[in-house]
Design a protein around this motif. Structure first.
Motif, PDB file in Angstrom:
ATOM      1  N   LEU A 337     -10.181  -4.552  -6.929  1.00 25.71           N
ATOM      2  CA  LEU A 337     -11.124  -3.960  -5.983  1.00 25.71           C
ATOM      3  C   LEU A 337     -11.423  -4.898  -4.829  1.00 25.71           C
ATOM      4  O   LEU A 337     -11.560  -6.102  -5.004  1.00 25.71           O
ATOM      5  N   HIS A 338     -11.542  -4.286  -3.660  1.00 28.39           N
ATOM      6  CA  HIS A 338     -12.036  -5.021  -2.493  1.00 28.39           C
ATOM      7  C   HIS A 338     -12.907  -4.084  -1.684  1.00 28.39           C
ATOM      8  O   HIS A 338     -12.447  -3.008  -1.347  1.00 28.39           O
ATOM      9  N   ASN A 340     -15.639  -6.590  -3.875  1.00 28.12           N
ATOM     10  CA  ASN A 340     -15.998  -6.579  -5.295  1.00 28.12           C
ATOM     11  C   ASN A 340     -16.972  -7.715  -5.556  1.00 28.12           C
ATOM     12  O   ASN A 340     -16.884  -8.750  -4.925  1.00 28.12           O
TER      13      ASN A 340
ATOM     14  N   GLU C  16     -11.030   1.964   0.034  1.00 26.23           N
ATOM     15  CA  GLU C  16     -11.092   2.571  -1.300  1.00 26.23           C
ATOM     16  C   GLU C  16     -10.292   3.868  -1.347  1.00 26.23           C
ATOM     17  O   GLU C  16      -9.631   4.167  -2.349  1.00 26.23           O
ATOM     18  N   ARG C  19      -6.752   2.681  -1.764  1.00 22.39           N
ATOM     19  CA  ARG C  19      -6.482   2.263  -3.147  1.00 22.39           C
ATOM     20  C   ARG C  19      -6.244   3.471  -4.048  1.00 22.39           C
ATOM     21  O   ARG C  19      -5.298   3.505  -4.842  1.00 22.39           O
ATOM     22  N   ASN C  48      -6.536  -6.554  -1.793  1.00 19.87           N
ATOM     23  CA  ASN C  48      -6.195  -6.079  -3.143  1.00 19.87           C
ATOM     24  C   ASN C  48      -4.954  -5.205  -3.143  1.00 19.87           C
ATOM     25  O   ASN C  48      -4.372  -4.968  -4.199  1.00 19.87           O
ATOM     26  N   ARG C 230     -20.957  -3.708  -5.324  1.00 20.59           N
ATOM     27  CA  ARG C 230     -20.861  -2.271  -5.554  1.00 20.59           C
ATOM     28  C   ARG C 230     -21.983  -1.826  -6.480  1.00 20.59           C
ATOM     29  O   ARG C 230     -22.421  -2.585  -7.339  1.00 20.59           O
ATOM     30  N   SER C 282     -18.018  -0.162 -11.784  1.00 19.45           N
ATOM     31  CA  SER C 282     -17.293  -0.583 -10.574  1.00 19.45           C
ATOM     32  C   SER C 282     -15.836  -0.145 -10.630  1.00 19.45           C
ATOM     33  O   SER C 282     -15.123  -0.449 -11.589  1.00 19.45           O
ATOM     34  N   GLY C 283     -15.407   0.536  -9.608  1.00 16.37           N
ATOM     35  CA  GLY C 283     -14.027   0.978  -9.524  1.00 16.37           C
ATOM     36  C   GLY C 283     -13.775   2.317 -10.176  1.00 16.37           C
ATOM     37  O   GLY C 283     -12.718   2.915  -9.962  1.00 16.37           O
ATOM     38  N   ASP C 306     -20.623   3.925  -8.754  1.00 13.35           N
ATOM     39  CA  ASP C 306     -20.052   3.002  -7.768  1.00 13.35           C
ATOM     40  C   ASP C 306     -20.124   3.718  -6.424  1.00 13.35           C
ATOM     41  O   ASP C 306     -19.500   4.775  -6.234  1.00 13.35           O
ATOM     42  N   VAL C 309     -16.861   4.739  -4.907  1.00 11.65           N
ATOM     43  CA  VAL C 309     -15.959   5.622  -5.653  1.00 11.65           C
ATOM     44  C   VAL C 309     -16.657   6.985  -5.838  1.00 11.65           C
ATOM     45  O   VAL C 309     -16.595   7.816  -4.946  1.00 11.65           O
TER      46      VAL C 309
END
Lengths: 340, 340, 340, 340
Positions: A337-338, A340, C16, C19, C48, C230, C282-283, C306, C309
């Motif tokens: 994660l970025h 984070n 995000e 990702r 990342n 986050r 997180s994530g 999060d 997310v």
């Protein structure tokens, strides 16, 4: 599909094995043990797994037979039980320190007691695909290296193997608090550990033995706890060998890691993340490796990883993927994660 | 010069009492007790005091006679020993919760067991100079309020006393980890507590009883652990009484706290630190108090303090200063740090 | 396979989205825009993603045609460009605030200027599958809700819909620093923001408008920045309606979320993680929701997610999955980390 | 009583000078400058000073005459203005880097431009009382050393002076974020800097020049940003000279620092805080120094301090105390906090 069991599933490495194996396309978690929590739901200990599994912990004594065992069991207690484990599984991935060091005398020096299963040592292959991929394809006894050891080995090995550095190196390792485990003592109380820069091992951190073994270098290593939950970073110092320079180093690292799925060379001249930093690696199986020449004769090398993933559970899963011939990234695709 | 002793000196409140009293111009720390650490140097438990004292902990049984005792002893265990403490000191500053609530029935409801020294309750004055300064000048039994209670009382009292708010209020309290003490359990392990937003008391946090007692309000309070070692912040919500507005609130708070050495009204319309924030208060004895109207009928009030100082040890020292007629800021001049 | 483009890809929500979409089995990221970084590699801004993509940012003016656009563009600047965006993509997922509020007058009140595309407002469906899944299956204009709004709506909606609570509620929201974005000002400097408990919005946080719209409740909301990168957590207070009790609340939440892939009811009586906490999320795309009765008439409700997310990019991807009929968890399988 | 002025009072070092000098028994802060904030209250920039001062910033151009000037002005911009400063104050404490290095060629190498006031260099004494106390008693030009330099020099000097180590040493320095100042750039955004282990200077950190100058050693130094606001720690590695051992090292450090008010030798064999750690030093003027032998020939030395206090403002105040013959601890009595 492989039926796997996790021994010692209540701790942080155990939880991470669970997270990764529950999401693995080829593995089925058939059992997870915890003496203390037998009969309790695993998502009670690992709340991130809520809704993802209905597994409960079982007592280690109730284990049956499995394709593979993942041992997240304590150092110095695992070696005595290895013969028993070998009876219930074809393949064993041992995340304890007990079978990482080939020389039992070195083990005794760093762990303070004689090795109890010297005869089994030759059966083990160190679980570092970047160094031992070929042997791991057929290995049924895998000793997964320590978190700082993995970072240190991956930071130093290409330079050492190419003869680009002198054999004496020092390593300054920094680590988050999760490396102390889920049953850590008062020194890991939040009020004490928060914001710490604690040199808990000024000299002779145990992982220096593994790094020495795998690189052939003479290593002096200190370890400092800094504020983070996950993450290990090593900063290594070496002398460049006569004739070596940063250009040669860069070429060696590019070559060594070009085909590696989980090692990235991060050695930029500028920028916010120009050298490896663990915070963007949390949860991922990457080990980032970088370097910078310090004048004409000295070299600084840096590596970073998530101690519970590439420094433990993720690396074990990568070894499993190699062993079974599955895609090496299976179950390990999380990018990190970025921010984070 | 007063000869003082600290009972329960190995914990965080005990350490903070030591720090403050060792630097106090009028007090001499004659003894510090710890059952567990008797015979050991106090700077072993409190490394910030290295070089500042050669004191060693003594067993509580070896206490003699003192001008004043500071009790940093556990809740529910202090009340049964109070008669004994009274024999060895003229003045007692009790930092446990046992004598804060005047009504033993309220105590029973919040602490889950009957009060064991009901007859002593009337002897105690609540150690909050902002409310009880006159009585504290002659008080030999002082019950120092809880950290969140102090924040909540100082946030709400002027508005309540002036009839500016309706009697039903809610409080959302946030706290660092040091409030859990130096012997906290696994929930305070760094890896678990770091970066937390943990609603550990969604309802009926014990300190709501003290706030109700001192403000006359009906209080519902939750408490959430957030990432910090020191620091408490309360965010209170109230309805404005008919005819009240933000201007009247501001006037009431300015008036109530104009002469207070340790309460600052922080209620700006903009800016980085426009409302009270604990991070700049670490180590200081300030409680910052602010507010903002929410439309025409609702009011948000905020207070912040260092739970170990104004929320504990510092407040006790301030009470001592009042009791002995010393300058109220004696020993409490540290300004707090920015940045921090 | 859908060809998608991300507009505003240099920020944290943009990163995000990248990702998640790079790892999505059905989506192909065809373009990512950044005015400032056009021509530069995306992994320069999002380290990342190193090794996972060779994409470079393009200028927004060079966009062509796509199946779907994800807009990570600034509030109040997006509405004026929507007609243009509509020409180059069939489906638009707008992560700005501009089309979330159905009533342009409410928009004006919270955002301080008139809405510039009132005629387009009726085309948008709020991107919250838990409330609007059926409409989202056919929606080509999706306004993804705000991070705190999503937490607040998911915390309150089942109780509100079942008539279990009175209509007036208060919300205390806590948030990490990533919500301020990658170009945040001096108030987000690490030395100022670290360890903060900053009540940056004591009243009328903008997201209260979305929560009111989606729950029918009258909401008063404050927001406090706490130490985390986050994570958002809301603590809501409501009065139980006559006849309602915690058992009825539990039944309503179990029923409302039983089939939801990303909402978990976390409302245990004890334990370390008994109520929702963002650090383990997180994530991940989970929103955890819990509650506790405060006596017989009051209720505390808690939700965590999060913010980047489920509070943003992940929720947008979930909406895309619904819109295209793909498995709702596609690309969103990351479990979250413990410890973290 | 000395009338002092602070030039560059809006930054972190400036704020710390203010905190310390406002509480100093012998100094009166007559003026504080800030070009940007002239006319604004100083407690707007330094909220910890609320209630403690009514000072406002003035423009540097309005400075008059003072007994002493404290310069918290930028590196490379101070040297050109020094002649002007010298006209308005008898004594100057310069916290910039411009007059620390005696050799202008070394300055050029580390700061990238020629020195502009070479003729003034010989007038300056390095502001480190532990090394230069006698000269500081009469010094009117004091160059206060850098934060990491102070830590490195105090860590290494006794061993170097006693010939106990070989001349080549390496230093791994770790630092909190406040060292980057109050106007730091995007790399210091909380979301980027939080939890970092960022090797921002893998080689040739500027402070290595000061350390070399003051110890006579050949120093290679890296610097890593870790999660903390305040605090610097250096871990130094040296070879023991023939005949030297840990016992001799301990004796040398005990002797060197026995009478020092602000240097403590912290070198225990075990315990939580057995080696120097900055977190308990925040706000204090201590520099803790420790060491551990690494086998028979190598030595690890560790030092820790608060970069804004002993690494800057506090050290400057200590120099002032020496210069004026005041008690060396005047205004510097804060002990530091534990826990913190």
């Amino acid at each position: 599909m492989a039926r796997v069991a996790i021994v010692g599933g209540a701790g942080y490495i155990g939880g991470e094995l669970l997270r990764l194996l529950l999401g693995h396309p080829e593995a089925e978690v058939a059992a997870v043990t915890s003496t203390r929590l037998a009969g309790r739901r695993v998502d009670g200990a690992h709340p991130n797994l809520r809704g993802l599994t209905d597994l409960t912990f079982v007592d280690p004594g109730s284990l049956e037979e499995y394709d593979a065992l993942f041992l997240a069991t304590p150092h110095t207690e695992t070696m005595g039980r290895m013969t028993g484990y070998a009876k219930i599984a074809t393949t064993i991935f041992d995340l304890s320190a007990d079978f990482r060091l080939r020389d039992p005398e070195v083990f005794r020096r760093y762990y303070g007691l004689p090795h109890e299963a010297v005869d089994l040592l030759p059966e083990f292959v160190l679980g570092l695909p970047e160094l031992h991929r070929d042997r791991l394809r057929a290995a049924d006894r895998v000793a997964v290296p320590g978190c700082m050891a993995t970072a240190g080995i991956l930071a130093l090995r290409p330079a050492a193997a190419a003869g680009l550095i002198e054999p004496e190196v020092t390593i300054d390792a920094r680590t988050g608090s999760s490396g102390s485990g889920a049953t850590a003592g008062p020194e890991n109380l939040h009020a004490e550990r928060s914001g710490a820069m604690r040199v808990f091992a000024p000299t002779r951190h145990r992982h220096e033995a593994e790094i020495g073994q795998e690189t052939g270098l003479s290593v002096r290593m200190s370890a400092t706890g800094v504020e983070a939950v996950r993450g290990v970073q090593v900063l290594c110092r070496a002398r460049l060998a006569p004739g070596a320079d940063e250009r040669a180093v860069r070429a060696a690292y590019r070559a060594a890691y070009a085909a590696e799925p989980f090692v990235r060379v991060v050695a930029q001249k500028r920028g916010l993340y120009r050298l490896p930093e663990p915070k963007i690696l949390s949860g991922s199986n990457f080990c980032d490796v970088g370097f910078a020449a310090d004048g004409e004769r000295a070299l600084v090398l840096v590596a970073a990883l998530d101690n519970l993933v590439k420094g433990g559970a993720g690396n074990a899963v990568q070894c499993m993927n190699v062993r079974y011939g599955w895609p090496e990234r299976a179950g390990l695709t999380f990018a990190g994660l970025h921010p984070n």
